[in-house]
Design a protein around this motif. Sequence first.
Motif, PDB file in Angstrom:
ATOM      1  N   GLU A  78       0.828  -1.207   0.000  1.00 18.74           N
ATOM      2  CA  GLU A  78       0.000   0.000   0.000  1.00 18.74           C
ATOM      3  C   GLU A  78       0.863   1.258   0.000  1.00 18.74           C
ATOM      4  OE1 GLU A  78      -2.754  -0.079   3.225  1.00 18.74           O
ATOM      5  OE2 GLU A  78      -3.673  -1.960   2.573  1.00 18.74           O
ATOM      6  N   GLN A  79       1.966   1.229   0.716  1.00 15.14           N
ATOM      7  CA  GLN A  79       2.860   2.378   0.756  1.00 15.14           C
ATOM      8  C   GLN A  79       3.472   2.641  -0.622  1.00 15.14           C
ATOM      9  OE1 GLN A  79       6.290   1.845   3.280  1.00 15.14           O
ATOM     10  NE2 GLN A  79       6.532   4.049   3.597  1.00 15.14           N
ATOM     11  N   ARG A  80       3.876   1.562  -1.314  1.00 17.81           N
ATOM     12  CA  ARG A  80       4.410   1.735  -2.671  1.00 17.81           C
ATOM     13  C   ARG A  80       3.356   2.323  -3.602  1.00 17.81           C
ATOM     14  NH1 ARG A  80       6.688  -3.303  -1.736  1.00 17.81           N
ATOM     15  NH2 ARG A  80       5.016  -4.319  -2.890  1.00 17.81           N
ATOM     16  N   GLN A  81       2.121   1.833  -3.485  1.00 15.14           N
ATOM     17  CA  GLN A  81       1.049   2.365  -4.324  1.00 15.14           C
ATOM     18  C   GLN A  81       0.782   3.834  -4.009  1.00 15.14           C
ATOM     19  OE1 GLN A  81      -2.180  -0.318  -3.570  1.00 15.14           O
ATOM     20  NE2 GLN A  81      -1.461  -1.850  -5.032  1.00 15.14           N
ATOM     21  N   ALA A  82       0.817   4.195  -2.725  1.00 18.17           N
ATOM     22  CA  ALA A  82       0.585   5.593  -2.343  1.00 18.17           C
ATOM     23  C   ALA A  82       1.703   6.483  -2.889  1.00 18.17           C
ATOM     24  CB  ALA A  82       0.486   5.714  -0.826  1.00 18.17           C
ATOM     25  N   ARG A  83       2.934   6.006  -2.826  1.00 14.65           N
ATOM     26  CA  ARG A  83       4.051   6.788  -3.361  1.00 14.65           C
ATOM     27  C   ARG A  83       3.915   6.975  -4.873  1.00 14.65           C
ATOM     28  NH1 ARG A  83       9.029   4.206   0.077  1.00 14.65           N
ATOM     29  NH2 ARG A  83       8.641   5.386   1.980  1.00 14.65           N
ATOM     30  N   GLN A  84       3.497   5.919  -5.560  1.00  9.08           N
ATOM     31  CA  GLN A  84       3.294   6.035  -7.008  1.00  9.08           C
ATOM     32  C   GLN A  84       2.182   7.038  -7.311  1.00  9.08           C
ATOM     33  OE1 GLN A  84       2.532   2.030  -8.221  1.00  9.08           O
ATOM     34  NE2 GLN A  84       4.692   1.436  -8.179  1.00  9.08           N
ATOM     35  N   ARG A  85       1.129   7.010  -6.528  1.00  6.36           N
ATOM     36  CA  ARG A  85       0.027   7.949  -6.737  1.00  6.36           C
ATOM     37  C   ARG A  85       0.487   9.383  -6.480  1.00  6.36           C
ATOM     38  NH1 ARG A  85      -4.649  10.054  -3.959  1.00  6.36           N
ATOM     39  NH2 ARG A  85      -6.329  10.277  -5.466  1.00  6.36           N
ATOM     40  N   VAL A  86       1.303   9.572  -5.432  1.00  4.11           N
ATOM     41  CA  VAL A  86       1.825  10.901  -5.142  1.00  4.11           C
ATOM     42  C   VAL A  86       2.690  11.386  -6.301  1.00  4.11           C
ATOM     43  CG1 VAL A  86       3.460  12.145  -3.655  1.00  4.11           C
ATOM     44  CG2 VAL A  86       1.667  10.749  -2.629  1.00  4.11           C
ATOM     45  N   GLU A  87       3.505  10.498  -6.856  1.00  2.69           N
ATOM     46  CA  GLU A  87       4.337  10.880  -7.999  1.00  2.69           C
ATOM     47  C   GLU A  87       3.478  11.270  -9.209  1.00  2.69           C
ATOM     48  OE1 GLU A  87       7.627  11.391  -8.370  1.00  2.69           O
ATOM     49  OE2 GLU A  87       7.684  11.145  -6.194  1.00  2.69           O
TER      50      GLU A  87
END
Length: 158
Positions: A78-87
């Motif tokens: 979930e953290q990786r997905q959130a970081r990708q979304r932020v990018e």
Amino acid sequence: MAVKDRDRFSTATRIRLLGEQTAARVYRSQTKRQARRSRLTGRAALLALVMCSLIVALAYPMREYVSQRAEIDDLQREQRQARQRVERLRDQKARWQDDAYAEQQIRKRLHYVMPGETGFIVVDPHAARQSHADLGAADRPWYSNVWDGVDNADASDQ
């Protein structure tokens, strides 16, 4: 015969006979003990009890460890997905800072035209047919339309 009797009562002969008898008794008692003894000894039973206790004592912590590792993996995903979304959002924000991109999106989404340009919109023929079908609902009283909407909503739940 006298020699035989003398051999029979000699000390060496008596000791030898006594040793043979003792050896026979020991052999018989060992075979009886082995026949009576089961394969499960006290030590083996104690070892089995200790092993079962260790397994039972470690089962819950191992289960918790495995479940926590799975939860950690899920949170990391979930953290990786959130970081990708932020990018992606940062990229989108940077694009919107560009005036040319903003103008392009405004023209596309809001159908704005620059002065001197001629604007036109292509209408989908399927959408036109669908809007003509809805005209029948406009001819009916408003409460019939509301009641049909309630019925349709109820039917979609089932």
